[in-house]
Design a protein around this motif. Structure first.
Motif, PDB file in Angstrom:
ATOM      1  N   THR A   4       0.861  -1.008  -0.050  1.00 47.83           N
ATOM      2  CA  THR A   4      -0.024  -0.248  -0.168  1.00 47.83           C
ATOM      3  C   THR A   4       0.625   1.275   0.018  1.00 47.83           C
ATOM      4  N   ILE A   5       0.688   2.111  -0.856  1.00 51.39           N
ATOM      5  CA  ILE A   5       1.710   3.311  -1.115  1.00 51.39           C
ATOM      6  C   ILE A   5       0.682   4.522  -1.255  1.00 51.39           C
ATOM      7  N   SER A   6       1.223   5.558  -0.418  1.00 46.17           N
ATOM      8  CA  SER A   6       0.447   6.807  -0.296  1.00 46.17           C
ATOM      9  C   SER A   6       1.460   7.829  -0.830  1.00 46.17           C
ATOM     10  N   VAL A   7       0.999   8.566  -1.785  1.00 45.04           N
ATOM     11  CA  VAL A   7       1.716   9.384  -2.540  1.00 45.04           C
ATOM     12  C   VAL A   7       0.866  10.824  -2.154  1.00 45.04           C
ATOM     13  N   LEU A   8       1.384  11.845  -1.760  1.00 47.98           N
ATOM     14  CA  LEU A   8       1.100  13.366  -1.391  1.00 47.98           C
ATOM     15  C   LEU A   8       1.600  14.051  -2.565  1.00 47.98           C
ATOM     16  N   VAL A   9       0.665  14.668  -3.393  1.00 45.52           N
ATOM     17  CA  VAL A   9       1.082  15.344  -4.552  1.00 45.52           C
ATOM     18  C   VAL A   9       0.291  16.749  -4.539  1.00 45.52           C
ATOM     19  N   GLU A  10       0.978  17.548  -5.411  1.00 51.06           N
ATOM     20  CA  GLU A  10       0.316  18.860  -5.694  1.00 51.06           C
ATOM     21  C   GLU A  10      -0.796  18.546  -6.624  1.00 51.06           C
ATOM     22  N   ASN A  11      -1.964  19.337  -6.233  1.00 47.66           N
ATOM     23  CA  ASN A  11      -2.996  19.015  -7.018  1.00 47.66           C
ATOM     24  C   ASN A  11      -3.067  20.009  -8.474  1.00 47.66           C
ATOM     25  N   LYS A  12      -2.360  19.331  -9.509  1.00 50.58           N
ATOM     26  CA  LYS A  12      -2.353  19.630 -10.611  1.00 50.58           C
ATOM     27  C   LYS A  12      -2.299  18.790 -11.947  1.00 50.58           C
ATOM     28  N   PHE A  13      -2.753  19.299 -12.839  1.00 49.97           N
ATOM     29  CA  PHE A  13      -3.261  18.661 -14.278  1.00 49.97           C
ATOM     30  C   PHE A  13      -2.024  17.691 -14.520  1.00 49.97           C
ATOM     31  N   GLY A  14      -2.254  16.425 -14.636  1.00 51.97           N
ATOM     32  CA  GLY A  14      -1.346  15.637 -15.187  1.00 51.97           C
ATOM     33  C   GLY A  14      -0.490  14.595 -14.410  1.00 51.97           C
ATOM     34  N   VAL A  15      -0.474  14.981 -12.974  1.00 53.05           N
ATOM     35  CA  VAL A  15       0.272  14.346 -11.918  1.00 53.05           C
ATOM     36  C   VAL A  15      -0.325  12.839 -11.693  1.00 53.05           C
ATOM     37  N   LEU A  16      -1.517  12.744 -11.612  1.00 52.55           N
ATOM     38  CA  LEU A  16      -1.976  11.143 -11.362  1.00 52.55           C
ATOM     39  C   LEU A  16      -1.479  10.348 -12.833  1.00 52.55           C
ATOM     40  N   ALA A  17      -1.638  10.852 -13.972  1.00 51.51           N
ATOM     41  CA  ALA A  17      -0.914  10.056 -15.254  1.00 51.51           C
ATOM     42  C   ALA A  17       0.425   9.838 -15.195  1.00 51.51           C
ATOM     43  N   ARG A  18       1.199  10.534 -14.297  1.00 46.74           N
ATOM     44  CA  ARG A  18       2.822  10.422 -14.196  1.00 46.74           C
ATOM     45  C   ARG A  18       2.814   9.472 -13.161  1.00 46.74           C
ATOM     46  N   VAL A  19       2.323   9.346 -12.059  1.00 45.69           N
ATOM     47  CA  VAL A  19       2.348   8.685 -11.010  1.00 45.69           C
ATOM     48  C   VAL A  19       2.029   7.122 -11.418  1.00 45.69           C
ATOM     49  N   ALA A  20       0.790   7.026 -12.100  1.00 46.43           N
ATOM     50  CA  ALA A  20       0.154   5.771 -12.565  1.00 46.43           C
ATOM     51  C   ALA A  20       1.264   5.176 -13.485  1.00 46.43           C
ATOM     52  N   GLY A  21       1.704   5.953 -14.481  1.00 43.32           N
ATOM     53  CA  GLY A  21       2.495   5.769 -15.405  1.00 43.32           C
ATOM     54  C   GLY A  21       4.147   5.053 -14.740  1.00 43.32           C
ATOM     55  N   MET A  22       4.314   5.650 -13.902  1.00 42.32           N
ATOM     56  CA  MET A  22       5.469   5.215 -13.080  1.00 42.32           C
ATOM     57  C   MET A  22       5.328   3.486 -12.549  1.00 42.32           C
ATOM     58  N   SER A  24       3.123   1.313 -13.539  1.00 46.15           N
ATOM     59  CA  SER A  24       2.866   0.580 -14.703  1.00 46.15           C
ATOM     60  C   SER A  24       4.147   0.401 -15.499  1.00 46.15           C
ATOM     61  N   GLY A  25       4.964   1.586 -15.507  1.00 41.52           N
ATOM     62  CA  GLY A  25       6.167   1.134 -16.329  1.00 41.52           C
ATOM     63  C   GLY A  25       7.241   0.524 -15.830  1.00 41.52           C
ATOM     64  N   ARG A  26       6.904   0.023 -14.497  1.00 43.51           N
ATOM     65  CA  ARG A  26       8.040  -0.606 -13.680  1.00 43.51           C
ATOM     66  C   ARG A  26       7.213  -2.200 -13.609  1.00 43.51           C
ATOM     67  N   GLY A  27       6.156  -2.416 -14.024  1.00 52.65           N
ATOM     68  CA  GLY A  27       5.656  -3.839 -14.143  1.00 52.65           C
ATOM     69  C   GLY A  27       4.783  -4.011 -12.995  1.00 52.65           C
ATOM     70  N   PHE A  28       4.247  -2.929 -12.182  1.00 54.73           N
ATOM     71  CA  PHE A  28       3.240  -3.128 -11.111  1.00 54.73           C
ATOM     72  C   PHE A  28       1.713  -3.167 -11.695  1.00 54.73           C
ATOM     73  N   ASN A  29       1.042  -4.066 -11.178  1.00 58.91           N
ATOM     74  CA  ASN A  29      -0.483  -3.913 -11.474  1.00 58.91           C
ATOM     75  C   ASN A  29      -0.907  -3.196 -10.412  1.00 58.91           C
ATOM     76  N   ILE A  30      -1.788  -2.378 -10.779  1.00 56.25           N
ATOM     77  CA  ILE A  30      -2.487  -1.598  -9.641  1.00 56.25           C
ATOM     78  C   ILE A  30      -3.691  -2.319  -9.358  1.00 56.25           C
ATOM     79  N   ASP A  31      -3.866  -2.837  -8.001  1.00 58.51           N
ATOM     80  CA  ASP A  31      -4.878  -3.628  -7.520  1.00 58.51           C
ATOM     81  C   ASP A  31      -6.075  -2.630  -7.445  1.00 58.51           C
TER      82      ASP A  31
END
Length: 156
Positions: A4-22, A24-31
């Motif tokens: 279980t990972i918690s990521v506190l981020v700035e509430n800006k456009f595109g941040v979620l896509a970059r985090v989720a891409g990180m 999946s790019g490393r082979g993790f399936n997000i449950d």
């Protein structure tokens, strides 16, 4: 292994896509993935439950911390956090079964939030074990629809 990972981020456009891409790019399936603003409208918390090995996870956490809009990254170990999930289910309920469904809801501290002629909508929160046990009991009545938030977690 499950993380279980918690990521506190700035509430800006595109941040979620970059985090989720990180992930999946490393082979993790997000449950499960949950994202929402915090008490500070400038920040959002991303909570992800992932399956993967320790060495890959360590690399992803280091890379997440390097992203410009990431404020904090926490990998919760077992027992280190309070975890909850919200589940809403529409269940078949006629006059004969409604009383039994209400009784099950009482045992699990679930709320009936809507009553129709042939169904009820139930809201329940809890950890994964509680929700699985609840679903095991109500599935015999017939689940029409189901929605889950995914896991939320805060450090103890």
């Amino acid at each position: 292994m499950r993380h279980t990972i918690s990521v506190l981020v700035e509430n800006k456009f595109g941040v979620l896509a970059r985090v989720a891409g990180m992930f999946s790019g490393r082979g993790f399936n997000i449950d499960t993935l949950n994202v929402a603003p915090t008490h500070d409208p400038a920040l959002s918390r991303i909570t992800a439950v992932l399956m993967g090995d320790e060495s890959s996870l360590d690399m992803v956490i280091k890379q997440l911390r390097k992203l410009v809009n990431v404020v904090e990254v926490i990998d919760f170990e077992e027992g280190q956090s309070v975890n909850r999930e919200l589940l809403i289910a529409k269940v078949k309920a006629d006059r004969k079964t409604r009383a039994e469904i209400i009784q099950i809801c009482g045992i699990f501290r679930a709320k009936i939030v809507n009553v129709g002629r042939s169904d009820v909508i139930i809201e329940i929160t809890g950890d994964e074990t509680k929700l699985a046990a609840f679903l095991g009991l109500i599935q015999d009545f017939g689940i029409i629809e189901l929605a889950r938030t995914g896991m939320l977690a805060l450090k103890r």
